[in-house]
Design a protein around this motif. Structure first.
Motif, PDB file in Angstrom:
ATOM      1  N   ARG A 102       0.833  -1.214   0.146  1.00 23.70           N
ATOM      2  CA  ARG A 102       0.038   0.025  -0.026  1.00 23.70           C
ATOM      3  C   ARG A 102       0.841   1.330  -0.047  1.00 23.70           C
ATOM      4  NH1 ARG A 102      -2.454   3.083   4.223  1.00 23.70           N
ATOM      5  NH2 ARG A 102      -4.415   4.119   3.614  1.00 23.70           N
ATOM      6  N   THR A 242      -3.664  13.372  -1.183  1.00 23.07           N
ATOM      7  CA  THR A 242      -3.246  12.175  -0.565  1.00 23.07           C
ATOM      8  C   THR A 242      -4.040  11.223  -0.020  1.00 23.07           C
ATOM      9  OG1 THR A 242      -1.118  13.527   0.130  1.00 23.07           O
ATOM     10  CG2 THR A 242      -1.355  11.386   1.336  1.00 23.07           C
ATOM     11  N   TYR A 246      -4.871   7.477  -1.623  1.00 22.48           N
ATOM     12  CA  TYR A 246      -4.938   6.267  -1.029  1.00 22.48           C
ATOM     13  C   TYR A 246      -6.100   5.459  -1.095  1.00 22.48           C
ATOM     14  CZ  TYR A 246      -0.206   5.990   1.238  1.00 22.48           C
ATOM     15  OH  TYR A 246       1.171   5.754   1.513  1.00 22.48           O
ATOM     16  N   TYR A 486      10.384  14.077  14.594  1.00 23.99           N
ATOM     17  CA  TYR A 486      11.040  12.572  14.489  1.00 23.99           C
ATOM     18  C   TYR A 486      10.275  11.585  14.090  1.00 23.99           C
ATOM     19  CZ  TYR A 486      13.994   8.655  15.939  1.00 23.99           C
ATOM     20  OH  TYR A 486      14.576   7.517  15.862  1.00 23.99           O
ATOM     21  N   MET A 488       9.993   8.167  12.154  1.00 23.03           N
ATOM     22  CA  MET A 488      10.895   7.258  11.612  1.00 23.03           C
ATOM     23  C   MET A 488      10.336   5.817  11.484  1.00 23.03           C
ATOM     24  SD  MET A 488      14.856   7.178  12.358  1.00 23.03           S
ATOM     25  CE  MET A 488      16.066   6.324  11.449  1.00 23.03           C
TER      26      MET A 488
ATOM     27  N   ASP B  21      -1.317  20.586  10.195  1.00 25.90           N
ATOM     28  CA  ASP B  21      -1.256  20.540   8.405  1.00 25.90           C
ATOM     29  C   ASP B  21       0.303  19.676   8.187  1.00 25.90           C
ATOM     30  OD1 ASP B  21      -3.639  21.426   8.168  1.00 25.90           O
ATOM     31  OD2 ASP B  21      -2.912  23.258   7.309  1.00 25.90           O
ATOM     32  N   GLU B  22       1.443  20.281   8.987  1.00 20.45           N
ATOM     33  CA  GLU B  22       2.561  19.785   8.628  1.00 20.45           C
ATOM     34  C   GLU B  22       2.724  18.519   8.930  1.00 20.45           C
ATOM     35  OE1 GLU B  22       6.868  21.878   9.484  1.00 20.45           O
ATOM     36  OE2 GLU B  22       5.057  23.088  10.249  1.00 20.45           O
ATOM     37  N   LEU B  23       2.360  18.185  10.109  1.00 18.35           N
ATOM     38  CA  LEU B  23       2.533  16.686  10.537  1.00 18.35           C
ATOM     39  C   LEU B  23       1.854  15.802   9.636  1.00 18.35           C
ATOM     40  CD1 LEU B  23       3.473  15.007  12.947  1.00 18.35           C
ATOM     41  CD2 LEU B  23       1.244  15.253  13.859  1.00 18.35           C
ATOM     42  N   GLN B  25       1.058  16.089   6.461  1.00 18.72           N
ATOM     43  CA  GLN B  25       1.739  15.872   5.330  1.00 18.72           C
ATOM     44  C   GLN B  25       2.530  14.855   5.290  1.00 18.72           C
ATOM     45  OE1 GLN B  25       3.959  19.606   4.053  1.00 18.72           O
ATOM     46  NE2 GLN B  25       2.066  20.484   3.678  1.00 18.72           N
ATOM     47  N   LYS B  26       3.376  14.670   6.513  1.00 14.29           N
ATOM     48  CA  LYS B  26       4.053  13.773   6.689  1.00 14.29           C
ATOM     49  C   LYS B  26       3.832  12.350   6.896  1.00 14.29           C
ATOM     50  CE  LYS B  26       7.419  16.900   8.617  1.00 14.29           C
ATOM     51  NZ  LYS B  26       8.940  17.184   7.818  1.00 14.29           N
ATOM     52  N   LEU B  27       2.588  12.328   7.577  1.00 10.91           N
ATOM     53  CA  LEU B  27       2.024  11.098   8.048  1.00 10.91           C
ATOM     54  C   LEU B  27       1.261  10.422   6.950  1.00 10.91           C
ATOM     55  CD1 LEU B  27       1.297  11.590  11.809  1.00 10.91           C
ATOM     56  CD2 LEU B  27       3.315  10.359  10.723  1.00 10.91           C
ATOM     57  N   LEU B  28       0.377  11.376   6.237  1.00 11.06           N
ATOM     58  CA  LEU B  28      -0.380  10.891   5.313  1.00 11.06           C
ATOM     59  C   LEU B  28       0.194  10.182   4.247  1.00 11.06           C
ATOM     60  CD1 LEU B  28      -2.895  13.900   4.712  1.00 11.06           C
ATOM     61  CD2 LEU B  28      -3.374  11.451   5.920  1.00 11.06           C
ATOM     62  N   GLU B  29       1.527  10.753   3.555  1.00 11.90           N
ATOM     63  CA  GLU B  29       2.067  10.158   2.615  1.00 11.90           C
ATOM     64  C   GLU B  29       2.767   8.899   2.912  1.00 11.90           C
ATOM     65  OE1 GLU B  29       5.411  12.587   1.410  1.00 11.90           O
ATOM     66  OE2 GLU B  29       6.727  11.467   2.821  1.00 11.90           O
ATOM     67  N   MET B  30       2.631   8.475   4.281  1.00  8.99           N
ATOM     68  CA  MET B  30       3.315   7.189   4.638  1.00  8.99           C
ATOM     69  C   MET B  30       2.126   6.182   4.861  1.00  8.99           C
ATOM     70  SD  MET B  30       6.259   8.366   7.239  1.00  8.99           S
ATOM     71  CE  MET B  30       7.436   6.830   7.381  1.00  8.99           C
ATOM     72  N   GLY B  31       1.036   6.728   4.812  1.00  7.97           N
ATOM     73  CA  GLY B  31       0.036   5.768   4.514  1.00  7.97           C
ATOM     74  C   GLY B  31      -0.984   5.889   5.812  1.00  7.97           C
ATOM     75  N   THR B  33      -3.559   7.137   6.955  1.00 10.00           N
ATOM     76  CA  THR B  33      -4.818   8.220   6.660  1.00 10.00           C
ATOM     77  C   THR B  33      -5.940   7.972   7.491  1.00 10.00           C
ATOM     78  OG1 THR B  33      -5.243   6.185   5.106  1.00 10.00           O
ATOM     79  CG2 THR B  33      -3.939   8.226   4.111  1.00 10.00           C
ATOM     80  N   LEU B  59       6.096   2.615  12.988  1.00 11.69           N
ATOM     81  CA  LEU B  59       6.518   3.969  12.961  1.00 11.69           C
ATOM     82  C   LEU B  59       6.935   4.290  14.182  1.00 11.69           C
ATOM     83  CD1 LEU B  59       6.654   5.752  10.356  1.00 11.69           C
ATOM     84  CD2 LEU B  59       4.514   6.552  11.318  1.00 11.69           C
ATOM     85  N   LEU B  61       7.339   7.813  16.589  1.00 11.28           N
ATOM     86  CA  LEU B  61       7.118   9.282  16.441  1.00 11.28           C
ATOM     87  C   LEU B  61       7.082   9.894  18.056  1.00 11.28           C
ATOM     88  CD1 LEU B  61       3.406  10.500  15.400  1.00 11.28           C
ATOM     89  CD2 LEU B  61       4.252   8.331  16.256  1.00 11.28           C
ATOM     90  N   ASP B  65       3.714  14.974  18.921  1.00 12.62           N
ATOM     91  CA  ASP B  65       3.256  14.912  17.557  1.00 12.62           C
ATOM     92  C   ASP B  65       1.956  13.949  17.606  1.00 12.62           C
ATOM     93  OD1 ASP B  65       4.921  16.658  16.301  1.00 12.62           O
ATOM     94  OD2 ASP B  65       6.508  15.229  15.940  1.00 12.62           O
TER      95      ASP B  65
END
Lengths: 694, 74
Positions: A102, A242, A246, A486, A488, B21-23, B25-31, B33, B59, B61, B65
């Protein structure tokens, strides 16, 4: 027969096996360069796809999407999106992790929408099968309307099919689309298309998302106006897109894969995590790993280092005696070869360090180290990801500073770069060894520990504490450009791939040899000049004075050094370093140490006319017999020794590190600040120590 | 509705929204959702950062966050 060349870019998520595939495809036909203007390494290589088609492959840094967040990811995005770029690809191969389908195919659906020719390389199918996930490759290919090839990068399975798929993809068009962004934003996209004079709707969307506010660029300011008109907020739009993307991916994944049983590998990972990131044992295990790395860097690498030292000594003697004597001979032996030897000698340590780092990273352990140290490092303005640069700094600041690139936050990255050189690198080791041997009696011990060893350890600890302290202060000085995160992935534990480890070692050693090497050679030549030449006819006078006498050569060498430009500089800085307990002779050594700190030992041996037989013991004996002209007692007292060691612990006496910092920060300001603050720290601490102890 | 930073280890929840919003962006693209299952797998010493399992991978974090991620019971 004519050979066709295809430009190929290799993209994919971090941990997807992208590097492994790159190594499998290109073998040792790799080059590491730099992207123009920025500091990210560019890995390129080539391979034959069939008899008359050659692929030129660029490996871009791992990324989850085309929305860049760190400089690394920005590069990936720019190479893929910028048609003007020299390495703008004809075909993009996206590596996807089958255990994580995915998330892995998000990136490729974006690239499809950019109307580019793509091939999906589905990696780790064997692992996903073990986890009970069955992926139907042909269904996936049908849904995405692109070629999909199952591969196993580690075992090099499926490479031939992949190569065929690349050739085929290159011949076909690329008019597919996965998700039409116009279903979300119709009007603004069409207006942007007109503005950009392009039909590429997704390209227009990305341009809108990445518009810069208050930019002088015409397109950017026009996009600003357009966004205001349509109330388009890039971050919101990106999030909306996004989520919708998805949703569509979920239907594809459901259609193409079936899950049969629960995750077996997860439980192994769980079990290992119970131990490795245990609140108490976790730290002890980490300390144990550190001990092992230090052991390797200090003891194991001693053998190859001795060998290299031996070769260079042999080579120097051979060159010196084979070539006709003269300036050229001198320059070659004392300038170039001495400089080269000084670089090559560090190769074993760098190789060991990166072997461990690559190994630990490949197993998945490094992400855990960040996990258990982030909270502590955060107090000091650092990040869990700073742990790798800081630790690497104990071997050599150069590769360590390069490894700070993965830190996305500008502020945390800068602090990491600025404090890493305070870690006691291996070049300080010979200096410490010599001075400790001189001022600390070897028979003294403290419990089971030898006192000399304890002092050595204390200086390592001192470097580490100084790094943390400085970081803490810088935390309040530097203004953050963006928020610190952070986030990761903690990959499942894997048995490391030995090929990846070996390629990492080769790559890092190459970068060190060529990047740092250039500077070191240049500085060595300058230093050679400064210490081999002096104003007027001083040198001839010395030669006539000693002509025909016993031991003339060593005396001449010592007096010549005193009369040389380096000697003059040493004498002129003597008033400044006298309060630290140093004389002009140490002054010369401080100056020559700029090539590399360990040059101190060699300079001391020349200046105190030890002669050619310069192993540590003979230098030590010689130095111990040096008397202080004022007191008549031994010159190298504990006070002088400690002061000198403190100076070497803190001062920025490494041209190569400054050069790397300049490259990494793209400005001379940072290395200049670093040079000044470290120098001040060194001077002050040496001053205080000497005044208190003497 | 609860914050991801407050939920107990091992319980299954569903991501409702990300209030940053900023967070996001990073989390959504990693799935990560909305609608995805999420489990807090473990916590680092001092309870920060935390490791979560979402969309089939783990993951890590920071707690601050995680507090922006709103979850609901399955």
């Amino acid at each position: 027969m004519e050979i066709t060349k295809i430009k190929v870019v290799l993209a994919g998520n971090p941990n997807s096996g992208k590097s492994t595939l790159f190594n499998a495809l290109t073998g040792l036909r790799q080059k590491v360069g730099n992207y123009p203007g920025i500091t990210v390494e560019k890995k390129t290589g080539s391979c034959f796809l069939n008899q008359n088609t050659k692929a030129e492959i660029t490996d871009v840094p791992g990324a989850y999407s085309l929305y860049p967040k760190s400089i690394d990811e920005k590069v990936a995005q720019e190479v893929i999106c910028n048609k003007e770029d020299k390495s703008y690809p004809e075909v993009i191969v996206v590596v996807a992790d089958a255990t994580n389908l995915r998330r892995s195919i998000f990136l490729i659906t974006q690239i499809i929408d950019l109307k580019m020719k793509v091939v999906l390389a589905l990696n780790m199918v064997d692992l996903s099968l073990k986890q009970g996930i069955i992926i139907n490759v042909s269904k996936l290919s049908q849904k995405l309307q692109i070629p999909v090839v199952a591969i196993n990068a580690r075992k090099q399975d499926g490479i031939k099919n992949l190569k065929e798929a690349i050739i085929e993809a290159n011949l076909q068009g690329s008019e597919n689309s996965f998700f039409d962004i116009r279903t979300l934003f119709k009007n603004i996209i069409e207006e942007t298309n007109d503005l950009r004079n392009s039909e590429n709707v997704y390209g227009s969307f990305l341009a809108l998302c990445m518009q810069e506010v208050n930019s002088k660029n015409k397109l950017h300011s026009e996009l600003n106006i357009l966004s205001k008109k349509h109330q388009f907020i890039p971050s919101r739009a990106q999030a909306q897109e996004t989520i919708r993307r998805y949703k569509k991916i979920d239907t594809v994944v459901d259609f193409c894969s079936t899950k049969t049983k629960i995750n077996a590998n997860r439980s192994i990972t769980k079990w290992l995590d119970d131990v490795l990131i245990h609140p108490v044992f976790g730290y002890f295990i980490f300390l144990g790993v550190l001990c092992l790395i230090f052991q390797a860097i200090f003891s194991w690498s001693a053998y190859p280092m001795d060998l290299i030292d031996g070769w260079f000594t042999g080579l120097s003697i051979w060159v010196a005696s084979t070539l006709p004597p003269g300036v050229f001979n001198d320059l070659l032996v004392k300038g170039v070869l001495a400089g080269l030897g000084g670089i090559v000698i560090f190769v074993p340590q760098i190789a060991f360090l990166f072997a461990f780092i690559a190994f630990l990273e490949d197993t998945g352990y490094m992400a855990r180290v960040g996990f258990i140290t982030d909270k502590i490092l955060r107090v000091f303005g650092l990040n869990g990801r700073s742990i790798i640069p800081l630790l690497s700094g104990a071997a050599c600041a150069i590769p360590a500073i390069m490894s700070a690139r993965t830190i996305a936050s500008w502020k945390e990255r800068m602090i990491t770069i600025m404090v890493t050189p305070l870690m006691s690198c291996s070049a300080r080791l010979p200096v410490y060894t010599l001075i400790i041997a001189m001022i600390i009696p070897s028979e003294q011990s403290w419990g089971p520990f030898n006192l000399q060893g304890l002092v050595m350890m204390a200086f390592y600890l001192l470097g580490f504490l100084a790094a943390l302290g400085t970081a803490f202060i810088m935390k309040f000085i530097l203004k953050a450009k963006e928020r610190s995160f952070y986030i990761m992935e903690m990959p499942s534990y894997k048995i490391p791939d030995w090929r990846t480890v070996i390629y990492t070692i080769i790559e890092k050693v190459k970068v060190f040899l060529f990047d740092a090497g250039k500077v070191i050679i240049a500085i060595s030549i300058i230093l050679w000049f400064l210490s081999s030449y002096g104003p007027g006819n001083r040198f001839e006078k010395i030669e006539t004075k000693w002509a025909g006498q016993e031991n003339a050569e060593t005396h001449i060498a010592a007096e010549k050094l005193e009369a040389s430009y380096a000697g003059i500089i040493g004498k002129s800085i003597e008033p400044a370093i006298k309060p630290l307990g140093f004389d002009w002779k140490i002054g010369i050594a401080l100056i020559t140490s700029f090539a590399a700190r360990e040059v101190f030992v060699g300079t001391m041996s020349t200046i105190y006319s030890v002669g050619d037989n310069s192993n540590i013991r003979t230098i030590r004996e010689k130095l111990e017999s040096v008397k202080n002209p004022d007191t008549g007692k031994a010159f190298f007292t504990t006070a002088v020794g400690i002061s000198l060691m403190l100076f070497y612990a803190f001062a920025m006496q490494c041209m190569s590190t400054l050069a790397i910092v300049r490259r990494e920060t793209n400005s001379w300001t940072w290395p200049a600040v670093q040079f000044v603050y470290m120098g001040a720290l060194a001077y002050l601490s040496s001053f205080i120590a000497y005044q208190l102890l003497s | 509705m609860q914050k991801l930073s407050d939920i107990a280890i091992g319980k299954e929840y569903i991501i409702d929204s990300i209030n940053d919003d900023e967070l996001a962006q990073k989390l959504l693209e990693m799935g990560c959702t909305p609608g995805e299952k999420v489990v807090v797998e473990r916590k680092a010493p001092f309870n920060d950062p935390i490791a979560i399992v979402v969309s089939g991978f783990m993951l890590s974090l920071r707690k601050q966050d995680a507090s922006k991620i709103i979850v609901k019971k399955l």
